[in-house]
Structure formats: C-alpha cells, structure tokens
Design a protein around this motif. Structure first.
Motif, PDB file in Angstrom:
ATOM      1  N   PHE A  38      42.797  37.128  24.373  1.00 20.73           N
ATOM      2  CA  PHE A  38      43.566  37.303  25.602  1.00 20.73           C
ATOM      3  C   PHE A  38      44.997  36.803  25.390  1.00 20.73           C
ATOM      4  O   PHE A  38      45.202  35.681  24.928  1.00 20.73           O
ATOM      5  CB  PHE A  38      42.920  36.533  26.763  1.00 20.73           C
ATOM      6  N   GLN A  39      45.968  37.663  25.710  1.00 22.28           N
ATOM      7  CA  GLN A  39      47.379  37.251  25.627  1.00 22.28           C
ATOM      8  C   GLN A  39      47.941  37.160  27.040  1.00 22.28           C
ATOM      9  O   GLN A  39      47.826  38.107  27.832  1.00 22.28           O
ATOM     10  CB  GLN A  39      48.198  38.235  24.799  1.00 22.28           C
ATOM     11  N   PRO A  40      48.580  36.037  27.380  1.00 22.40           N
ATOM     12  CA  PRO A  40      49.034  35.854  28.762  1.00 22.40           C
ATOM     13  C   PRO A  40      50.275  36.675  29.097  1.00 22.40           C
ATOM     14  O   PRO A  40      51.109  36.966  28.240  1.00 22.40           O
ATOM     15  CB  PRO A  40      49.348  34.357  28.826  1.00 22.40           C
ATOM     16  N   GLY A  51      48.522  36.747  34.451  1.00 19.39           N
ATOM     17  CA  GLY A  51      47.265  37.347  34.027  1.00 19.39           C
ATOM     18  C   GLY A  51      47.199  37.419  32.517  1.00 19.39           C
ATOM     19  O   GLY A  51      48.012  36.803  31.813  1.00 19.39           O
ATOM     20  N   HIS A  52      46.232  38.164  32.004  1.00 19.10           N
ATOM     21  CA  HIS A  52      46.045  38.286  30.556  1.00 19.10           C
ATOM     22  C   HIS A  52      45.718  39.721  30.188  1.00 19.10           C
ATOM     23  O   HIS A  52      45.005  40.414  30.928  1.00 19.10           O
ATOM     24  CB  HIS A  52      44.895  37.394  30.077  1.00 19.10           C
ATOM     25  N   GLU A  53      46.215  40.143  29.025  1.00 21.70           N
ATOM     26  CA  GLU A  53      45.809  41.422  28.450  1.00 21.70           C
ATOM     27  C   GLU A  53      44.687  41.174  27.460  1.00 21.70           C
ATOM     28  O   GLU A  53      44.780  40.284  26.604  1.00 21.70           O
ATOM     29  CB  GLU A  53      46.979  42.110  27.747  1.00 21.70           C
ATOM     30  N   ALA A  54      43.604  41.941  27.585  1.00 20.77           N
ATOM     31  CA  ALA A  54      42.474  41.818  26.669  1.00 20.77           C
ATOM     32  C   ALA A  54      42.760  42.623  25.406  1.00 20.77           C
ATOM     33  O   ALA A  54      43.094  43.812  25.473  1.00 20.77           O
ATOM     34  CB  ALA A  54      41.195  42.308  27.339  1.00 20.77           C
ATOM     35  N   MET A 100      37.534  34.196  35.715  1.00 28.13           N
ATOM     36  CA  MET A 100      38.346  35.277  36.300  1.00 28.13           C
ATOM     37  C   MET A 100      39.694  34.782  36.805  1.00 28.13           C
ATOM     38  O   MET A 100      40.129  35.112  37.900  1.00 28.13           O
ATOM     39  CB  MET A 100      37.581  35.971  37.437  1.00 28.13           C
ATOM     40  N   ARG A 101      40.371  33.972  36.002  1.00 32.39           N
ATOM     41  CA  ARG A 101      41.665  33.429  36.423  1.00 32.39           C
ATOM     42  C   ARG A 101      42.761  34.474  36.258  1.00 32.39           C
ATOM     43  O   ARG A 101      42.907  35.079  35.203  1.00 32.39           O
ATOM     44  CB  ARG A 101      41.999  32.176  35.615  1.00 32.39           C
ATOM     45  N   GLY A 102      43.550  34.653  37.302  1.00 30.95           N
ATOM     46  CA  GLY A 102      44.647  35.606  37.264  1.00 30.95           C
ATOM     47  C   GLY A 102      44.140  37.035  37.149  1.00 30.95           C
ATOM     48  O   GLY A 102      42.972  37.342  37.384  1.00 30.95           O
ATOM     49  N   ARG A 103      45.041  37.941  36.760  1.00 29.33           N
ATOM     50  CA  ARG A 103      44.662  39.337  36.578  1.00 29.33           C
ATOM     51  C   ARG A 103      44.217  39.584  35.138  1.00 29.33           C
ATOM     52  O   ARG A 103      44.651  38.884  34.221  1.00 29.33           O
ATOM     53  CB  ARG A 103      45.827  40.261  36.940  1.00 29.33           C
ATOM     54  N   THR A 136      37.626  42.961  41.842  1.00 32.87           N
ATOM     55  CA  THR A 136      38.281  44.161  41.306  1.00 32.87           C
ATOM     56  C   THR A 136      39.766  44.211  41.612  1.00 32.87           C
ATOM     57  O   THR A 136      40.519  44.875  40.895  1.00 32.87           O
ATOM     58  CB  THR A 136      37.599  45.426  41.850  1.00 32.87           C
ATOM     59  N   SER A 137      40.207  43.519  42.662  1.00 33.83           N
ATOM     60  CA  SER A 137      41.637  43.530  42.983  1.00 33.83           C
ATOM     61  C   SER A 137      42.469  42.796  41.934  1.00 33.83           C
ATOM     62  O   SER A 137      43.692  42.888  41.941  1.00 33.83           O
ATOM     63  CB  SER A 137      41.878  42.905  44.355  1.00 33.83           C
ATOM     64  N   ARG A 138      41.791  42.079  41.030  1.00 33.77           N
ATOM     65  CA  ARG A 138      42.507  41.394  39.946  1.00 33.77           C
ATOM     66  C   ARG A 138      42.435  42.160  38.627  1.00 33.77           C
ATOM     67  O   ARG A 138      42.894  41.681  37.601  1.00 33.77           O
ATOM     68  CB  ARG A 138      41.928  39.988  39.729  1.00 33.77           C
ATOM     69  N   LEU A 139      41.822  43.337  38.659  1.00 37.74           N
ATOM     70  CA  LEU A 139      41.709  44.154  37.447  1.00 37.74           C
ATOM     71  C   LEU A 139      42.848  45.164  37.385  1.00 37.74           C
ATOM     72  O   LEU A 139      43.209  45.769  38.402  1.00 37.74           O
ATOM     73  CB  LEU A 139      40.373  44.885  37.417  1.00 37.74           C
ATOM     74  N   VAL A 140      43.379  45.354  36.199  1.00 40.10           N
ATOM     75  CA  VAL A 140      44.451  46.325  35.965  1.00 40.10           C
ATOM     76  C   VAL A 140      44.061  47.173  34.765  1.00 40.10           C
ATOM     77  O   VAL A 140      43.788  46.642  33.683  1.00 40.10           O
ATOM     78  CB  VAL A 140      45.808  45.632  35.689  1.00 40.10           C
TER      79      VAL A 140
END
Length: 612
Positions: A38-40, A51-54, A100-103, A136-140
């Motif tokens: 995960f990169q912030p 949030g973080h990108e997986a 589930m911290r942040g997006r 789901t509102s935190r998913l992008v």
C-alpha cells in the motif's frame, strides 16, 4: 474461470514450484506467492493521509516479481482479467484486516471493469464486500489502460454500477500520452491522477507549472480532485502544494509497504508544515501560430517490408528508448507500424520465435497507423487529440511529407506540444482566471452583432470587494476572483455562452442560452453563499468587516456579494461592440445601486446609450 487465492498459503502447491522461474501467472496466483503493498496518498494542504493505492508484488527474485513484468506475462498468457480480480480481492481483504483506514484505491483496466461489473456476483466481488462489511464509500476504482475504450457506453454502465454502491472513480496517469480530455469529460471521474512527468523537476520547469495550472482549472470546472503522482523531492512537493493541488503520491510522501501508513514521511511533513513558499519558475515566450507537427518528429530509421520479427527484436534490443517503428515500402510509403509493447506481448508467447521469428514483421503490425503530414498545425492537432480513435497515443503515429515517410511521433510529445501551445495561445486571456480578456471579448461581441442574432450581455461585478481585498490582502482577493470565475463558468453553457474577464473583479457574459436569467440568478446565489467562507469567522458572525473606505475612514462593510446588470440585445439595436459594453456597464451600475443581485435593464437604442 476465476482463480482463487488461499488466504494464508505460504508454500508452493505444485511440483513446478521447485523451479519457480518456470511457473505461470496462474500457478503463482494459486500458490499464494503474490503480496499486496500500500502506498499512501497525502493531502498537500495539511499532510493528512487521504488513502492508499493497492499495489501487487510478485515472488521475490522471480522474473515476474515486478508489477510490469507480472501483468505483461498475464496479458501474454491470457489471464490478465483473472490477475486483476485476484489483486482486487487481495487488496480488499488486506485493507479490511487493517481497519479500513482512509480510502482504498484499487486498479482495474477499462476492459476488466466492464467485464467484472457485467457479472459481479459470479466473480465474487459483491459477496466479498458483504462478507468483509466494507465501507464502499471509501473505495475508489483507479481506471488504468484506458487508452483503448472500444465500447464507451458499456464502460459508462459499469461505472454507473459501481457508483450505485457508493464507489468512486479515479482516472490514472493522465497526460502520459494515452489518456484524453474527452474521456475525462465523458466519465467525470472523482479524481484524476496526473502523470509523474509533470511532477518531476517542476520547480525548474515553467512549462510544467503552466500545464498543471491549466489542468487545475479544468479539474475545477469538472469538479474533480487532482492527484500529483511521482513526488520525490521537497521542491516538487512545495510547488505542487502552492499551486493548489489537493492530493499527492510519491516516494517523498511514502513508499509502498505491507502496512497502511498512519502518517506521511517526516521530510514531506516538514514541507507541508513549513510557511516557506516556492518561487515559481517564470517563462517569457512569444505566442506562435506557425507550429507544425514536423517539429515533434523523431528521426527513426524505418523497417523495410522484408524485415522479419527477429529484425524487429534486434532493433528494440539495441535501442531501449525506441517506442515504435514504421514499416515502409521501397518508395517510402508507410504500410504499417510496430509498437514495442504490442510486439513484446506477442514475442513473449511460447514458441513465437520458432513459429514466426523469420516471418514478415507485417504479420502482427498495425496495417492502418495514424499518418500525419508534417505541415499540419495546432488546430488539426487539437482535433486529433479529441478524435474517437485514441490508439495512436500509446502506439505512436507516423509523420509523412507528401505521403512519404519522414519520422515517428509519440503521444507524449503530441500532448505536451498541444498543451504548451494552447497555453501560449491564452496570452490574450486574463492571467489569473485564464478567461478571455478585452480583445477576444470585443471580437465575440462584434461577431454576435454581425450575425444579427439576439443575445444577452451581462456585466458582473463584486460589491465591497476593495475593502475585502485591502483587509485580507491580495492573495485572498485573488481567491475571491477565482471563485467568481469558476462559479460563472459552472452556470454557463460553454457551447453557447461566452465569459470574458475584463480585469479586476469585472466579468462579462454574453448569453445565447434561452434560460439565461435562471443561470445568472443561480450563479449569484451560489457565489454569495460560497463567498462567505472566504471571510473569517468573526466577519461571518458580524455580517461584514471593519475596513477603511476610499477616504481612509474606518467603517463597516457588509460581506462581499455579486451584482449582475443584464441587457437584452435584439438584432439591430447596436452597431459597435463598445456600445454593447457601455450599455451592460450601465445596467451593472444600476444593479449595484439597487442592491438587487440581478438587474435586467430594458433595451435602449444606440443613440440613448449613456457614455461612461
């Protein structure tokens, strides 16, 4: 068939794991050898982790250990969809396990997103979302590989489906030569991630500052948040922060790791918390109208029609910077194009060398590449960028002279050239808002008068702006003017209504929309509401500020609001543009006197128009 990944598999599950270099992507997935990092993403105004990108990683030390190699192999083996869905599931599980911290931003190609949302239950995504009780509102969903969207309506249906579940959309790598403004407008993403090219060394490249500024205006128009990728130095972060970019990502802020980050790295936080501002690089350069596509030509020696796939491989191996090559006949006529990535997707398949190595390179070449004559200019290039077919932005295109091969062009250089030239063309625009200034405004009024059409001239001006500007300073004053600019643009039909910024807090709108009254009244209401938040809390409580008047006497001034004087202009009423401007200015003065917000004046004849 979807490949399931054991939640806690640590060892190899097949005999071939004894020789991991021989494993296919499917076997790597089944063996549980993929890991998720995960990169912030950070908020540049305050340094909070947004949030973080997986990001997936293959087996350590394996030939497919890097994401690029892993996905290239998946594509060649026909399991890229399985790999993408597998990565999404792994990311969701790992994110849920860590609170589930942040997006969370998960990557999906346009084709995979469309396929996945056509049967979300079959692929287990909806079940996993329910099982993990995900917010789901935190998913992008971060849309990747969007340069070739063969079925835009299908993609739009898929995006509508994820949005129905509260999931947001991000457009990845905008400006890398593959993405298009048209797709931005069509998909209306919540976030647009700007390619790292524009962040790199931005502190010393004025053209990058201008490009980012222009893209920020577009983002504001669309209601999109911008993410600057590839931030690696404090200087880059400081400039991007000062340009008002909302979000950032890069090694300076945080590197990919197995655990979610609670904070950005200290060096980034030092920049964010510093009051030191960047000195933006300036660029003084005259506008040009003589630019041609020939100026971005790369002189690449073409391939002959007799060349083999082995010849192509040798050329690409000898020059790692080579993105594409043209195939030409003996008379110089281009008959095909071979792109590096597309070629290696074929070349890496089993037995390709044995079966096709000595066969003609035209076998898998693009037989209909985009051909651009070297003399075409800016307007034609702009049409090219907004055309239906966007493949050339990733594949490259062929530049010709009188039909004969001249060289190659890349999507990156084309996008960069058009962007810079468009910025230069805006020299007749207001430097604060980038809206057209007096000269194009006058020309547009003249065109309206000459056409004999009916239109509406609206002169918008701020009430009590000078005391606001004196009290809070010019920087806050500029914010107020930018707010007015974005509000007016949001309430106009850009296809029919012309907005000009004539200077200071004065704007002129030339409406051809029939619902002009509703548009300007809504603009006044929205602006007046938002403008209150540019005042401090004390001013909001008191309903205004104490400031000096024009005579230097301290007195109370109400909150800054918008007045708009409107003049309907039937055909034949005026003969010159300055008459229209004068009549609209008189209506604006009346609106300010009456404090009515919007004042519509009855049309007067040219002879009775007051001189101002």
């Amino acid at each position: 068939m979807m490949v399931s990944v054991p939640a806690n598999a640590e060892g190899c599950l097949t005999e071939r794991c004894a020789e991991p270099q021989l494993m296919t992507v499917s076997e790597i997935m089944a063996s549980g050898l993929l890991t998720m990092h995960f990169q912030p993403l950070g908020q540049l105004r305050d340094g909070e982790v947004f949030g973080h990108e997986a990001l997936v990683r293959g087996p350590k030390g394996h030939a497919l250990g890097t994401p690029d190699a892993l996905f290239a192999a998946a594509h060649a083996q026909g399991v890229n969809f399985d790999l993408e869905v597998c990565c999404v599931k792994m990311a969701l599980r790992a994110w849920a396990q860590q609170g589930m911290r942040g997006r969370l931003l998960v990557n999906l190609s346009a084709s995979s997103l469309a396929a996945l949302m056509a049967h979300p239950v079959a692929h287990g995504i909806l079940g996993l979302v329910k099982e993990l009780a995900l917010v789901t509102s935190r998913l992008v969903v971060e849309l990747t590989e969007h340069e070739r969207v063969d079925d835009l309506p299908q993609l739009q249906r898929a995006i509508a489906a994820i949005r129905a579940h509260g999931v947001e959309l991000a457009l990845d790598d905008f400006g890398d030569g593959r993405s298009s403004l048209r797709l931005w407008a069509e998909l209306k993403p919540d976030y647009v991630k700007i390619d790292k090219y524009f962040s790199k060394d931005i502190a010393t490249h004025p053209e990058k500052v201008q490009t980012i500024t222009a893209l920020k205006r577009i983002a504001d128009t669309f209601g999109t948040l911008m993410v600057a990728e590839g931030i690696e130095t404090p200087q880059e972060l400081r400039v991007l922060r000062d340009l008002g970019i909302e979000l950032g990502q890069g090694y300076l802020l945080g590197r990919p790791q197995a655990e979610l980050s609670d904070a950005l790295l200290p060096e980034a936080m030092e920049v964010v918390g510093s009051r030191e501002i960047s000195v933006l690089p300036s660029k003084t350069r005259s506008g040009r109208c003589d630019f041609t596509v020939g100026e971005i030509t790369q002189r690449v020696h073409p391939l002959s029609a007799e060349a083999t796939h082995q010849d192509v491989a040798r050329r690409f191996q000898d020059d790692e910077t080579l993105k594409a090559m043209a195939v030409v006949k003996s008379d110089g006529t281009p008959i095909g194009l071979i792109n590096r990535q597309s070629f290696y997707n074929q070349y890496s398949k089993p037995y390709f060398k044995e079966l096709y190595g000595n066969r003609s390179c035209l076998l898998f070449a693009n037989p209909q590449p985009m051909l651009l004559e070297s003399h075409i200019g800016l307007e034609e290039l702009t049409d090219v960028l907004t055309s239906e077919d966007q493949r050339y932005l990733s594949e490259g295109f062929v530049i010709t002279k009188d039909g004969a091969y001249l060289g190659m062009g890349t999507g990156e250089r084309l996008v960069r050239a058009v962007t810079e030239l468009r910025i230069e063309a805006a020299r007749h625009a207001n430097p604060l808002t980038f809206l057209p200034g007096n000269i194009p405004l006058t020309l547009h009024i003249s065109r309206l008068l000459n056409s004999g059409s009916e239109f509406v001239a609206c002169y918008a001006d701020l009430n009590h702006f000078k005391p606001f500007n004196d009290h809070y300073g010019y920087w806050r004053g500029d914010e107020m003017i930018r707010l007015l600019s974005s509000t007016l643009q949001a309430h106009c039909d850009v296809r029919r209504d012309f907005i000009g910024h004539v200077g200071g807090d004065d704007f002129v709108i030339l409406f051809q929309s029939e619902d002009w009254h509703e548009r300007i009244q809504n603009a006044v209401n929205v602006f007046n509401d938002k403008a209150t938040y540019l005042h401090d809390e004390e001013a909001r409580l008191n309903g205004g500020i104490e400031a000096e008047d024009r005579d230097g006497v301290m007195r109370f001034f109400p909150m800054t609001t918008l007045s708009a004087g409107v003049m309907q202009v039937p055909p034949g009423t005026f003969t010159r543009a300055e008459m229209v401007a004068s009549a609209a200015a008189a209506a604006k003065h009346k609106a300010k006197q009456l404090k009515s917000g919007v004042y519509v004046d009855q049309c007067v004849s040219a002879a009775s128009t007051p001189a101002l």
